[in-house]
Design a protein around this motif. Structure first.
Motif, PDB file in Angstrom:
ATOM      1  N   GLU A   1      67.053  82.471  87.713  1.00  0.00           N
ATOM      2  CA  GLU A   1      68.478  82.457  87.924  1.00  0.00           C
ATOM      3  C   GLU A   1      69.036  82.798  89.237  1.00  0.00           C
ATOM      4  O   GLU A   1      69.799  83.777  89.557  1.00  0.00           O
ATOM      5  N   GLY A   2      68.380  82.170  90.213  1.00  0.00           N
ATOM      6  CA  GLY A   2      68.842  82.577  91.770  1.00  0.00           C
ATOM      7  C   GLY A   2      68.551  83.903  92.299  1.00  0.00           C
ATOM      8  O   GLY A   2      68.931  84.414  93.052  1.00  0.00           O
ATOM      9  N   HIS A   3      67.530  84.530  91.426  1.00  0.00           N
ATOM     10  CA  HIS A   3      67.138  85.914  91.845  1.00  0.00           C
ATOM     11  C   HIS A   3      65.714  86.047  92.604  1.00  0.00           C
ATOM     12  O   HIS A   3      64.863  85.288  92.244  1.00  0.00           O
ATOM     13  N   LYS A   4      65.521  86.351  94.031  1.00  0.00           N
ATOM     14  CA  LYS A   4      64.766  86.472  94.678  1.00  0.00           C
ATOM     15  C   LYS A   4      64.173  87.855  95.092  1.00  0.00           C
ATOM     16  O   LYS A   4      64.897  88.474  95.342  1.00  0.00           O
ATOM     17  N   VAL A   5      62.787  88.312  94.996  1.00  0.00           N
ATOM     18  CA  VAL A   5      62.471  89.689  95.249  1.00  0.00           C
ATOM     19  C   VAL A   5      61.103  89.501  96.016  1.00  0.00           C
ATOM     20  O   VAL A   5      60.222  88.685  95.502  1.00  0.00           O
ATOM     21  N   ALA A   6      61.070  90.357  96.938  1.00  0.00           N
ATOM     22  CA  ALA A   6      59.717  90.539  97.845  1.00  0.00           C
ATOM     23  C   ALA A   6      58.937  91.980  97.265  1.00  0.00           C
ATOM     24  O   ALA A   6      59.205  92.959  97.901  1.00  0.00           O
ATOM     25  N   CYS A   7      58.349  91.905  95.995  1.00  0.00           N
ATOM     26  CA  CYS A   7      57.629  93.039  95.404  1.00  0.00           C
ATOM     27  C   CYS A   7      56.657  92.667  94.677  1.00  0.00           C
ATOM     28  O   CYS A   7      56.928  91.730  93.990  1.00  0.00           O
ATOM     29  N   TRP A   8      55.432  93.235  94.930  1.00  0.00           N
ATOM     30  CA  TRP A   8      54.165  93.099  94.254  1.00  0.00           C
ATOM     31  C   TRP A   8      54.495  93.279  92.716  1.00  0.00           C
ATOM     32  O   TRP A   8      53.882  92.622  91.871  1.00  0.00           O
ATOM     33  N   LEU A   9      55.174  94.402  92.585  1.00  0.00           N
ATOM     34  CA  LEU A   9      55.459  94.839  90.930  1.00  0.00           C
ATOM     35  C   LEU A   9      56.673  94.110  90.137  1.00  0.00           C
ATOM     36  O   LEU A   9      56.676  94.398  89.090  1.00  0.00           O
ATOM     37  N   ALA A  10      57.134  93.441  90.928  1.00  0.00           N
ATOM     38  CA  ALA A  10      58.406  92.724  90.146  1.00  0.00           C
ATOM     39  C   ALA A  10      57.889  91.380  89.456  1.00  0.00           C
ATOM     40  O   ALA A  10      57.104  90.615  90.119  1.00  0.00           O
TER      41      ALA A  10
END
Length: 315
Positions: free
Chosen positions: A305-314
């Motif tokens: 849904e257009g959501h990007k994240v830079a996290c190993w836990l996400a």
């Protein structure tokens, strides 16, 4: 496929200093559709302002691509860049510093028209009067000097000057953080009205998430030269996935004493951009970091849904 007005790809800006290289912007990518307002948030020193100035080529990038309206800005000659600059403007944080104190505000607003050889003296005066009306000021103010105005009025004057060339894109670099809280909403509402009236696209830079919530269509959170999360505004505020974004949201004051904060405020200071930590740059301050975070840098990846994240836990 939608035509992007702006595409920033792997943008890097390192500043040489005595102790080495300050990695102000270290591989940032994002794009803007026409009419969109993209908010860039993060603590002071994270590289937000450098991104804004690098896009406009006020600061030369170290590497990466900046494509505006289909043209790679790094490949343009000086004269070609000058023509493109008519479509790209900036509104700075401190309106007093960005206005020449010895120049009447009518001259300041008309200056971009003079530089680009647009119109004659008469038509420029008429445009200045119209621009002052557009930003909610009396056209008779054109003969006055910057010191005769309040901070909010000066920012309106700066916005009028940015609009003089009828740009497509405006970088608004902390445009309300130097203003009284009572005036901030007025300026945000003005920027929103102008977006509708002139079909503007904004890159809105802010150190506080509270200001971007009602104005931006999407928000990117920056930490130490990197984008760590990007999402549509409502989704970012209701479902933040990165611990840093969560901490920034926790720091927004709630005017209701019955609603207690769940998490403790963010501990520690931002590490030096001269020597970013290995792995995830946020791990020294992160309350949930695991061993992998200390050794491997997480990529900015799509979680739907257009959501990007830079996290190993996400997930």
């Amino acid at each position: 496929m939608d035509h992007h007005l702006l595409q920033v790809e792997h943008l890097v800006k390192h500043f040489p200093v005595a102790g080495g290289l300050v990695k102000a912007v270290d591989g940032v990518s994002f794009s803007l559709l026409p009419g969109e307002t993209f908010g860039l948030v993060g603590e002071s020193g994270c590289g937000k302002t450098t991104i804004g100035r690098t896009i406009l080529r006020l600061v030369e990038p170290s590497s990466g691509r900046i494509v505006f309206d289909g043209r790679d800005l790094r490949q343009l000659s000086r004269s070609e860049l000058r023509r493109v600059r008519r479509d790209m403007q900036i509104v700075f944080q401190d309106p007093y510093a960005s206005l020449n104190p010895r120049m009447r505000i009518g001259e300041a607003i008309a200056e971009p028209l003079v530089i680009h050889g647009i119109g004659n003296r008469q038509s420029r005066q008429e445009q200045v009067a119209e621009l002052l009306r557009v930003v909610g000021l009396d056209p008779d103010y054109a003969s006055r000097y910057p010191h005769e105005f309040s901070g909010g009025q000066r920012q309106r004057i700066s916005i009028a000057r940015a609009l003089a060339l009828r740009p497509k894109f405006i970088v608004a670099d902390e445009p309300v953080s130097a203003l009284d809280v009572s005036v901030q909403a007025q300026i945000i509402n003005l920027l929103a009205d102008l977006r509708e009236q002139f079909g503007l696209t904004y890159l809105f830079i802010s150190h506080g998430l509270a200001v971007v919530e009602h104005f931006c269509t999407r928000v990117g959170t920056m930490y130490l030269g990197k984008l760590v999360e990007v999402a549509p505004t409502r989704r970012l505020f209701t479902q933040p996935r990165h611990p840093y974004t969560q901490a920034l949201l926790e720091s927004i004051p709630i005017p209701d004493p019955s609603r207690r904060k769940v998490r403790a405020p963010l501990a520690g200071d931002v590490p030096s951009p001269l020597a970013p930590p290995p792995g995830c740059r946020f791990h020294p301050r992160c309350p949930v970091a695991v061993d992998e975070c200390r050794h491997r840098e997480p990529p900015l990846r799509d979680v739907g849904e257009g959501h990007k994240v830079a996290c190993w836990l996400a997930t």
